[in-house]
Design an enzyme around this catalytic site. Structure first.
Site, PDB file in Angstrom:
ATOM      1  N   GLU A 211     -62.344 -27.167  48.724  1.00 31.32           N
ATOM      2  CA  GLU A 211     -60.830 -27.638  49.047  1.00 31.32           C
ATOM      3  C   GLU A 211     -60.330 -27.433  50.514  1.00 31.32           C
ATOM      4  O   GLU A 211     -59.526 -28.111  51.151  1.00 31.32           O
ATOM      5  CB  GLU A 211     -59.898 -27.356  47.755  1.00 31.32           C
ATOM      6  N   ARG A 215     -62.531 -20.280  51.992  1.00 34.10           N
ATOM      7  CA  ARG A 215     -61.744 -19.583  51.016  1.00 34.10           C
ATOM      8  C   ARG A 215     -62.200 -18.296  51.181  1.00 34.10           C
ATOM      9  O   ARG A 215     -63.420 -18.297  50.948  1.00 34.10           O
ATOM     10  CB  ARG A 215     -62.031 -20.173  49.705  1.00 34.10           C
ATOM     11  N   ARG A 266     -53.931 -16.598  46.617  1.00 33.51           N
ATOM     12  CA  ARG A 266     -53.809 -16.483  45.101  1.00 33.51           C
ATOM     13  C   ARG A 266     -54.159 -15.221  44.694  1.00 33.51           C
ATOM     14  O   ARG A 266     -55.771 -14.987  44.678  1.00 33.51           O
ATOM     15  CB  ARG A 266     -54.493 -17.773  44.244  1.00 33.51           C
ATOM     16  N   GLU A 300     -58.632 -23.300  37.507  1.00 32.69           N
ATOM     17  CA  GLU A 300     -57.775 -24.287  36.946  1.00 32.69           C
ATOM     18  C   GLU A 300     -58.210 -25.305  36.264  1.00 32.69           C
ATOM     19  O   GLU A 300     -59.549 -25.807  36.317  1.00 32.69           O
ATOM     20  CB  GLU A 300     -57.037 -24.739  38.282  1.00 32.69           C
TER      21      GLU A 300
HETATM   22  P1  ADP Z   1     -58.832 -20.867  43.356  1.00 32.70           P
HETATM   23  O1  ADP Z   1     -58.658 -19.354  43.113  1.00 32.70           O
HETATM   24  O2  ADP Z   1     -59.428 -20.925  44.610  1.00 32.70           O
HETATM   25  O3  ADP Z   1     -57.285 -21.392  43.292  1.00 32.70           O
HETATM   26  P2  ADP Z   1     -60.136 -21.729  40.654  1.00 32.70           P
HETATM   27  O4  ADP Z   1     -58.721 -21.423  39.877  1.00 32.70           O
HETATM   28  O5  ADP Z   1     -60.713 -22.851  40.574  1.00 32.70           O
HETATM   29  O6  ADP Z   1     -59.757 -21.699  42.129  1.00 32.70           O
HETATM   30  O7  ADP Z   1     -60.857 -20.181  40.268  1.00 32.70           O
HETATM   31  C1  ADP Z   1     -62.168 -20.198  41.181  1.00 32.70           C
HETATM   32  C2  ADP Z   1     -63.177 -19.423  40.369  1.00 32.70           C
HETATM   33  O8  ADP Z   1     -62.519 -17.971  40.435  1.00 32.70           O
HETATM   34  C3  ADP Z   1     -63.100 -19.413  38.939  1.00 32.70           C
HETATM   35  O9  ADP Z   1     -64.547 -19.376  38.547  1.00 32.70           O
HETATM   36  C4  ADP Z   1     -62.589 -18.476  38.272  1.00 32.70           C
HETATM   37  O10 ADP Z   1     -62.849 -18.122  37.036  1.00 32.70           O
HETATM   38  C5  ADP Z   1     -62.701 -17.291  39.321  1.00 32.70           C
HETATM   39  N1  ADP Z   1     -61.470 -16.265  39.101  1.00 32.70           N
HETATM   40  C6  ADP Z   1     -60.194 -16.394  39.373  1.00 32.70           C
HETATM   41  N2  ADP Z   1     -59.659 -15.263  39.206  1.00 32.70           N
HETATM   42  C7  ADP Z   1     -60.712 -14.304  39.007  1.00 32.70           C
HETATM   43  C8  ADP Z   1     -60.659 -12.985  38.411  1.00 32.70           C
HETATM   44  N3  ADP Z   1     -59.327 -12.343  38.471  1.00 32.70           N
HETATM   45  N4  ADP Z   1     -61.808 -12.458  38.129  1.00 32.70           N
HETATM   46  C9  ADP Z   1     -62.819 -13.127  38.205  1.00 32.70           C
HETATM   47  N5  ADP Z   1     -62.862 -14.398  38.612  1.00 32.70           N
HETATM   48  C10 ADP Z   1     -61.928 -15.009  38.824  1.00 32.70           C
HETATM   49  N1  ILO Z   2     -54.261 -31.897  42.570  1.00 31.23           N
HETATM   50  C1  ILO Z   2     -54.213 -31.054  41.639  1.00 31.23           C
HETATM   51  C2  ILO Z   2     -54.173 -29.765  41.714  1.00 31.23           C
HETATM   52  C3  ILO Z   2     -53.170 -29.038  42.473  1.00 31.23           C
HETATM   53  C4  ILO Z   2     -53.105 -27.491  42.632  1.00 31.23           C
HETATM   54  N2  ILO Z   2     -54.401 -26.981  42.604  1.00 31.23           N
HETATM   55  C5  ILO Z   2     -55.104 -26.797  43.636  1.00 31.23           C
HETATM   56  C6  ILO Z   2     -56.421 -26.516  43.434  1.00 31.23           C
HETATM   57  N3  ILO Z   2     -55.025 -26.869  44.678  1.00 31.23           N
HETATM   58  C7  ILO Z   2     -53.021 -31.582  40.651  1.00 31.23           C
HETATM   59  O1  ILO Z   2     -52.031 -32.102  41.508  1.00 31.23           O
HETATM   60  O2  ILO Z   2     -52.752 -31.058  39.635  1.00 31.23           O
END
Ligand code: ADP
Ligand code: ILO
Length: 343
Positions: A211, A215, A266, A300
């Protein structure tokens, strides 16, 4: 372009703030990278269950389409057009002794920030050539890192499906085919230009061209949140010496989704709260109080498994990095205390 045909199902902030007046004001505008209103809102139109529903194609999008983005940013972050973002990456100012030293609740801790290169458009407006160039710049820069941050880059192109799936399953790598990113144009030319860098222990990782262009991730088992933050801060400072990231005094670090602006941070734990999970009202009252978000264990839009949740800071803009982690830490302390009290 016609005014979108919003239905009752369209619940995003985009659908809420794209009034006919705002639409008329923005519908014919275009940034220098050719990004338009119709590209910005496509994900939210295609996916009525979007919470936000809008992506930026470049830093300029936040100004050009400000009549829409400003309202979304104001509601999501409580941050106004006049506010200035502030940064604090000093780990000494974080008060976070391990809240779970016996590893009874916290499975793992992860803190990530998003970054994008100052001299390229963001993912929704980038060309294949530019994306491949970003991959080359970032992966070769990562190759210069030394000590605990030293590692190797694994491009998605050529990676076996079994290796990719196991990295996703183990929470190290992003998923393929996310429908929100798909509609935003963020999956174009997949898998070219995408990949993951990590050190041997997989405690420091960098996703390239998901995205956001980068990251930057620090993660490990257990609840030593401060150690995870310290590693991330070291990585950010090393990378900032070598790359220029898109940044503005108003919005902080520029990201493709407005929810990530500012710190683009995050900070999360995967935490077992099986008793609290039976009282979602109480659970949510604690997370709301500490400005936290609840996600499932596969990221998410995923579901929780075995009473394990992903708890993370919701605020990212107008608060410092230290405050983002402190929000998460303070909330986790209260969640653990409450979980222990529930019979
Ligand atoms: P982002 O953190 O970039 O917003 P996601 O919610 O998609 O994206 O999470 C990305 C990956 O990181 C997923 O596989 C999620 O399970 C993993 N993840 C997030 N937090 C943790 C954590 N505290 N421990 C292990 N894995 C994590
Ligand atoms: N476009 C999606 C996700 C928004 C927030 N999350 C991330 C990964 N940026 C929505 O509007 O729900």
């Amino acid at each position: 372009m016609q005014y979108p045909n919003f239905t009752k199902e369209h619940k995003s902030l985009m659908a809420k703030y794209l009034t006919k007046e705002v639409f008329e004001e923005l519908k014919d505008l275009k940034t220098a990278n050719g990004f338009t209103l119709s590209k910005a809102i496509k994900s939210g139109i295609d996916n009525p269950d979007s919470g936000i529903g809008v992506y930026a194609g470049d830093k300029e999008s936040y100004d050009t389409f400000g009549a829409l983005f400003d309202s979304i940013i104001q509601e999501y972050h409580g941050f106004s057009k006049e506010d200035k973002h502030k940064s604090n990456l000093n780990p000494d100012e974080l008060d976070a002794p391990n809240p779970d030293p016996k590893d009874e609740f916290i499975v793992s801790t992860r803190i990530r920030v998003g970054r994008n290169l100052a001299d390229f458009p963001l993912g929704p407006a980038i060309s294949k050539e530019q994306r491949d160039e970003v991959e080359k710049i970032v992966s070769s820069t990562l190759g210069l890192l030394k000590g605990s941050l030293a590692g190797k880059y694994y491009p998605l192109l050529g990676m076996s499906e079994a290796d990719r799936l196991s990295l996703v399953e183990d929470h190290f790598l992003f998923k393929a085919g996310d429908r929100f990113l798909e509609s935003a144009g963020l999956n174009r030319d997949w898998p070219s230009g995408r990949g993951i860098y990590h050190n041997n222990e997989k405690t420091f990782l960098v996703w390239i061209n998901e995205e956001d262009e980068l990251r930057i991730i620090s993660m490990q088992k257990g609840g030593d949140i401060k150690e995870v933050f310290q590693r991330l801060v070291l990585a950010i400072s090393e990378l900032e010496k070598k790359m220029k990231f898109a940044f503005s005094d108003h919005l902080g670090y520029i990201t493709s989704c407005p929810t990530n602006l500012g710190t683009a941070m995050r900070a999360s734990v995967h935490i077992a709260l099986p008793k609290l999970a039976k009282d979602m009202e109480k659970f949510k009252s604690i997370t709301d109080k500490h400005h936290l978000q609840i996600r499932g264990v596969h990221g998410e839009h995923s579901q929780s498994e075995d009473g394990i949740y992903d708890i993370s800071n919701k605020r990212r803009l107008g608060v410092t990095e230290v405050q983002c982690v402190q929000d998460m830490y303070d909330g986790v302390v209260e969640l653990i205390k409450t979980e222990k009290e529930v019979i």
